[in-house]
Design an enzyme around this catalytic site. Structure first.
Site, PDB file in Angstrom:
ATOM      1  N   SER A   1      -9.991   2.221  -1.524  1.00 48.77           N
ATOM      2  CA  SER A   1      -8.551   2.426  -1.329  1.00 48.77           C
ATOM      3  C   SER A   1      -8.293   3.073   0.026  1.00 48.77           C
ATOM      4  CB  SER A   1      -7.992   3.340  -2.417  1.00 48.77           C
ATOM      5  OG  SER A   1      -8.438   4.666  -2.210  1.00 48.77           O
ATOM      6  N   ASP A   2      -7.134   2.797   0.593  1.00 49.51           N
ATOM      7  CA  ASP A   2      -6.698   3.626   1.700  1.00 49.51           C
ATOM      8  C   ASP A   2      -6.503   5.035   1.134  1.00 49.51           C
ATOM      9  OD1 ASP A   2      -5.860   4.564   4.169  1.00 49.51           O
ATOM     10  OD2 ASP A   2      -4.542   2.862   4.555  1.00 49.51           O
ATOM     11  N   TRP A   3      -6.463   6.028   1.992  1.00 49.90           N
ATOM     12  CA  TRP A   3      -6.494   7.420   1.533  1.00 49.90           C
ATOM     13  C   TRP A   3      -5.250   7.746   0.678  1.00 49.90           C
ATOM     14  CZ3 TRP A   3     -10.493   5.693   3.432  1.00 49.90           C
ATOM     15  CH2 TRP A   3     -11.606   6.454   3.735  1.00 49.90           C
TER      16      TRP A   3
END
Ligand SMILES: *[C@@H]1O[C@H](CO)[C@@H](O)[C@H](O)[C@H]1NC(C)=O
Ligand SMILES: *[C@@H]1O[C@H](CO)[C@@H](O)[C@H](O)[C@H]1NC(C)=O
Ligand SMILES: *[C@@H]1O[C@H](CO)[C@@H](O)[C@H](O)[C@H]1NC(C)=O
Ligand SMILES: *[C@@H]1O[C@H](CO)[C@@H](O)[C@H](O)[C@H]1NC(C)=O
Ligand SMILES: *[C@@H]1O[C@H](CO)[C@@H](O)[C@H](O)[C@H]1NC(C)=O
Ligand SMILES: *[C@@H]1O[C@H](CO)[C@@H](O)[C@H](O)[C@H]1NC(C)=O
Ligand SMILES: *[C@@H]1O[C@H](CO)[C@@H](O)[C@H](O)[C@H]1NC(C)=O
Ligand SMILES: *[C@@H]1O[C@H](CO)[C@@H](O)[C@H](O)[C@H]1NC(C)=O
Ligand SMILES: *[C@@H]1O[C@H](CO)[C@@H](O)[C@H](O)[C@H]1NC(C)=O
Length: 839
Positions: free
Chosen positions: A273-275
């Site tokens: 995932s993106d952060w």
């Protein structure tokens, strides 16, 4: 010119798409495809299975979940397996060099390397970056970028990627990935997918993140295309994006992750995932997410959707073991695929402090020790950076051979953009200001400069060598000083810029995306003033994308315009190489330069009018030059345009047909999902070990409460089903059906250098797919031919089945339409010198 447009049909298309797209939904797609180890992944798969088979439940969960923001040295860190002496994964920004490190290089942006149109440079840059990341102990380099692709010119992060053209981006991302992974580091293609603007990319206030809505045909022909190339090149990880796609978050959209990426494109690596782009626990795992970053639910929130929650879900059976095993197998297969088992060194830097000693767990201020070893990983990469800087500089205008300069009597260098940031090149964190010369945008896609050669430094040195009188003015607002210096100079070189970046930093009122397409900091007025007193004014632009240059183009006193993009640490040397002719310009613009902002037809939505904000990609495939062409809009400079100090001629177009046989959709069933080892379902064995000292706010795999077993649940149909599944017709191989890469036609022509100096020409092959709903032309291939004066060479491109096909939403496969197809070879998207119909 070839643009008698079928505008009417496009308008109709847009109108009907618009009605469908607002509030569009992604269809569910389950179960999440498990790894099968095909396409060059066989060895990695076998090693990963052997490794995962020996892991306990807690150890498996540890590899899927980040330890939380600033829990360890890297921007992302997973848990470890102390029992096996296996440290956690280190994931580090960025796409153009190592963020937050010293003794490392600041490479030219993705956009710049794309402007070289040189596959050798795409790959060498990737390899050099991979080598540097490896040397610092990084497992995953968080790049390259194909999302944003560059749909809207003001999009803040476009420069991190390559070009709004999916084919140019596809080639560039593929070669960059090969380079990075040859260096023994896992590449990460991001942000998947349609992360095309910064405004509202994340939930904020009462607003959810925007939903980018696109039809299936456009998805395949434009936005998914470069990701298919990334998978085809063997990319070992992919980052899902913040935004929603068809009203489902990028990190839990089962259609984009399970169906498109893992099924159709047959992606064998892991999805991270993106952060904090994850918004659910089990649901995201079932939808295809394999690793969560930074691991905590929110920045330093101290809790997690996975970690102990995933452990509980595995114990109570809500998360099937096969899915957890697949997540971990994908992560470990990525590790083996790129040779991390032999390439790994200790993490020897720390993102959160430049001091030699500090905290190994910075969030908790725990573990004081040596954290930075200042390992110099730069090697001789400065040479490559300078080469790419020059090879990516597009010469847009050059009247009466104003360039190259030959020992002029006097030179005035004007503009803040030619000068150093007085605070040093890294004075602003993540480059979050626009002070001094611009050599990268801002945000997480940055690196610290080891040094930055400002243009004034290199140009002054050249002037000294030539005994040229030299004057310079850095203040963009002191027009009198600029005019004074310029009026007596035989040549005035004015530098100006336009910056952008990531949404978490606002610079001069620009929250990531640009507010306008003009030059920053009085740039336009400065150039106008200098040109009013000096009839030999040369303009150099450091910009993150297109700016409005029609006035400069038409100003007779502006004798040359150079676009230098974001060239990285060797900026001044690279531009001096071009201005003085040590390097003949060969770069071609990777985007269209419209005359006014409205010319692109699409724009950033700054103020949402619905919740979630609906970004309907009604223009379909018609972005950048495809829109300009279809609507007969004349740009200042077209996609693919760029001048040289010599001239080239094109001749002798040849087309030969190849018969690879008919297309066979992939058929049959997968095997059943394997499970590796057995999971100990005793909750007592999943608690914190006695005496375990937990680090403050750190994310662990241990249970923190009772395992729930009676929650009302209704998971999507088949989401927990590990039985054999039908294979996808358009899939079956890395990037899609392997027959998509069958060669259908070979096109060649002769390119000759007809001028007086050696140069590199970039022949470009465009194709008209022929249907009224198709763009006039689409780029399909290119090459870089190095030619001495008078020399000829052959440009050859092999058109694949994929190149000549359209996506058919009905059959869910690629089809070659019955429309006649015309191939063009030329020097830009509007300088199509040769033409032939495919037989
Ligand atoms: C989004 O919705 C459109 C319109 O229904 C559809 O054509 C497309 O396939 C959907 N795409 C995704 C990724 O869900
Ligand atoms: C999980 O990772 C953390 C952080 O590296 C480590 O402290 C812990 O011992 C690991 N747990 C297991 C069961 O390996
Ligand atoms: C598990 O998820 C719930 C719901 O989001 C959260 O309240 C809890 O803190 C999480 N547990 C852990 C161990 O982080
Ligand atoms: C000229 O450039 C130097 C740096 O090379 C800078 O210190 C100086 O301020 C500049 N001069 C003016 C008038 O801006
Ligand atoms: C231009 O140069 C001449 C002679 O060198 C000088 O007299 C004049 O003041 C200069 N003009 C400006 C605007 O600097
Ligand atoms: C465009 O934005 C830049 C950066 O904020 C600013 O310097 C410039 O003045 C703006 N241009 C116009 C015409 O307002
Ligand atoms: C071009 O420069 C000359 C001085 O050399 C000046 O008279 C003229 O006005 C300038 N033209 C423009 C468009 O600035
Ligand atoms: C290229 O050809 C054009 C047209 O023949 C000519 O005007 C120009 O001077 C040539 N440029 C070079 C660099 O040879
Ligand atoms: C299993 O545990 C997970 C994590 O706590 C929870 O979300 C899920 O609802 C539980 N399943 C059942 C059937 O209770």
């Amino acid at each position: 010119m070839l643009w008698s447009s079928s505008l009417a049909s496009i308008v109709v298309l847009a109108a009907s798409a618009s009605a469908q797209l607002d509030g569009a939904q992604s269809p569910p797609s389950y179960p999440s495809p498990w790894m099968r180890g095909g396409n060059g992944w066989q060895d990695a798969y076998a090693k990963a299975q052997a490794f995962v088979s020996q892991l306990t439940l807690l150890e498996k969960v540890n590899l899927t979940t980040g330890v939380g923001w600033e829990g360890e040295a890297c921007v992302g860190n997973t848990g470890s397996i102390p029992r096996l002496g296996f440290r956690g994964f280190c994931l580090q920004d960025s796409p153009l060099g190592i963020r937050f490190a010293d003794q490392a290089s600041a490479f030219p942006s993705g956009m710049n390397v794309a402007a070289t149109w040189t596959t050798r440079l795409f790959k060498s840059r990737g390899r050099a970056m991979g080598d540097e990341h490896r040397g610092k102990g990084i497992d995953v380099q968080l790049g390259p970028v194909a999302g944003p692709l560059g749909r809207v010119p003001a999009g803040g992060r476009n420069w991190e990627g390559f070009s709004p053209d999916p084919v140019l981006t596809g080639v560039a991302i593929g070669e960059t990935i090969k380079g990075i992974q040859d260096g023994g580091v896992i590449a990460n293609a991001k942000h998947y997918i349609m992360n095309e603007q910064e405004h509202n990319r994340e939930p904020s206030g009462s607003f959810a993140a925007y939903s980018a809505n696109v039809d299936d045909k456009t998805m395949h022909e434009t936005y998914l295309w470069p990701f298919a190339d990334a998978v085809h090149a063997g990319v070992a990880s992919i980052m899902c994006s913040y935004n929603q796609i068809n009203n489902s978050y990028g990190s839990q959209n089962s259609y984009t992750l399970n169906y498109l990426l893992k099924n159709e494109l047959d992606f064998q690596g892991f999805v991270v995932s993106d952060w904090w782009a994850q918004h659910t626990g089990v649901a995201s795992a079932l939808a295809g997410l394999d690793m969560t970053m930074a691991g905590d639910q929110g920045l330093a929130s101290g809790n997690t959707y996975w970690g102990g929650n995933l452990t509980a879900a595995a114990i109570n059976g809500t998360l099937p073991q096969w899915r957890l095993d697949d997540m971990v197998t994908r992560i470990m297969a990525a590790y083996y695929k790129v040779g991390r088992d032999t390439a790994r060194v200790d993490v020897n830097f720390n993102s959160w402090s430049s001091e030699t000693y500090g905290y190994i767990h910075p969030q908790a201020n725990e573990g004081y020790q040596q954290i930075n070893y200042h390992v110099n990983v730069q090697s001789d990469h400065a040479k490559l950076i300078r080469e790419i800087g020059g090879a990516s500089t597009v010469m847009l205008k050059n009247v009466n051979n104003a360039l190259p300069l030959k020992k002029p009597k006097s030179v005035a260098v004007i503009g803040e953009d030619a000068h150093d940031n007085p605070g040093g090149p890294n004075a602003c964190g993540d480059r979050g200001c626009n002070t001094g010369t611009l050599a990268m945008g801002w945000g997480s896609g940055t690196a610290n400069f080891p040094y930055l050669i400002a243009p004034v430094t290199a140009l002054r040195a050249q002037a000294a060598k030539d005994r040229t009188l030299f004057a310079n003015v850095s203040n963009n607002y002191d027009l009198d000083a600029a005019a004074k210096a310029a009026s007596n100079a035989s040549v005035a070189i004015v530098f100006a810029n336009a910056d952008s970046g990531e949404a978490y930093i606002t610079v001069d009122g620009n929250s990531g995306d640009r507010n306008n397409l003009t030059l920053w900091g009085n740039g336009d007025a400065l150039i106008k003033k200098v040109a009013s007193v000096n009839p030999n004014t040369i303009v150099v632009l450091h910009t993150v994308g297109a700016v409005i240059v029609e006035d400069l183009k038409n100003n007779p006193n502006v004798t040359a315009i150079l676009w230098a993009g974001l060239p990285g640490q060797e900026s001044g040397n690279a531009i001096t190489d071009i201005i003085y002719g040590y390097r003949n310009p060969s770069a071609k613009s990777v985007f269209t330069w419209g005359k006014k902002r409205e010319d692109w037809g699409v724009d950033v939505i700054y103020t949402p009018t619905s919740n979630p904000p609906q970004l309907n990609f009604n223009e379909g495939n018609f972005i950048d030059y495809r829109y300009f062409d279809a609507n007969n809009i004349e740009p200042s400079y077209e996609f693919g345009f760029g001048l040289s100090y010599t001239n080239y001629s094109y001749s002798n177009l040849q087309i030969s047909k190849n018969d690879p046989g008919p297309y066979q959709p992939t058929v049959g069933m997968t095997k059943a999902a394997p499970t590796l080892g057995t999971i100990d379902k005793d909750p007592a064995h999943a608690e914190f070990p006695t005496g375990f000292r937990a680090v403050f706010k750190y994310i662990y795999p241990y249970l923190t409460g009772p395992v729930l077993t009676n929650q009302p649940e209704s998971w999507p149909a088949k989401s927990q089903d590990g039985s054999p599944q039908p294979r996808v017709g358009a899939g079956g191989s890395a990037g899609g059906n392997r027959q998509l890469w069958d060669v259908m036609y070979t096109v060649s022509c002769t390119v000759t250098n007809t001028g007086g100096v050696k140069g590199t020409e970039i022949p470009q092959l465009y194709l008209s797919l022929g249907a009224p709903t198709d763009p006039k032309i689409v780029l399909r291939g290119f090459d870089d031919l190095i030619l001495d004066p008078g020399e000829s060479n052959t440009f050859t491109y092999k058109l694949t089945r994929r190149d000549i096909s359209n996506w058919d939403p009905v059959t869910q496969n690629w089809v070659i339409s019955p429309y006649p197809k015309t191939v063009y070879v030329g020097a830009s998207s509007r300088d199509l010198k040769l033409k032939g119909v495919l037989p």
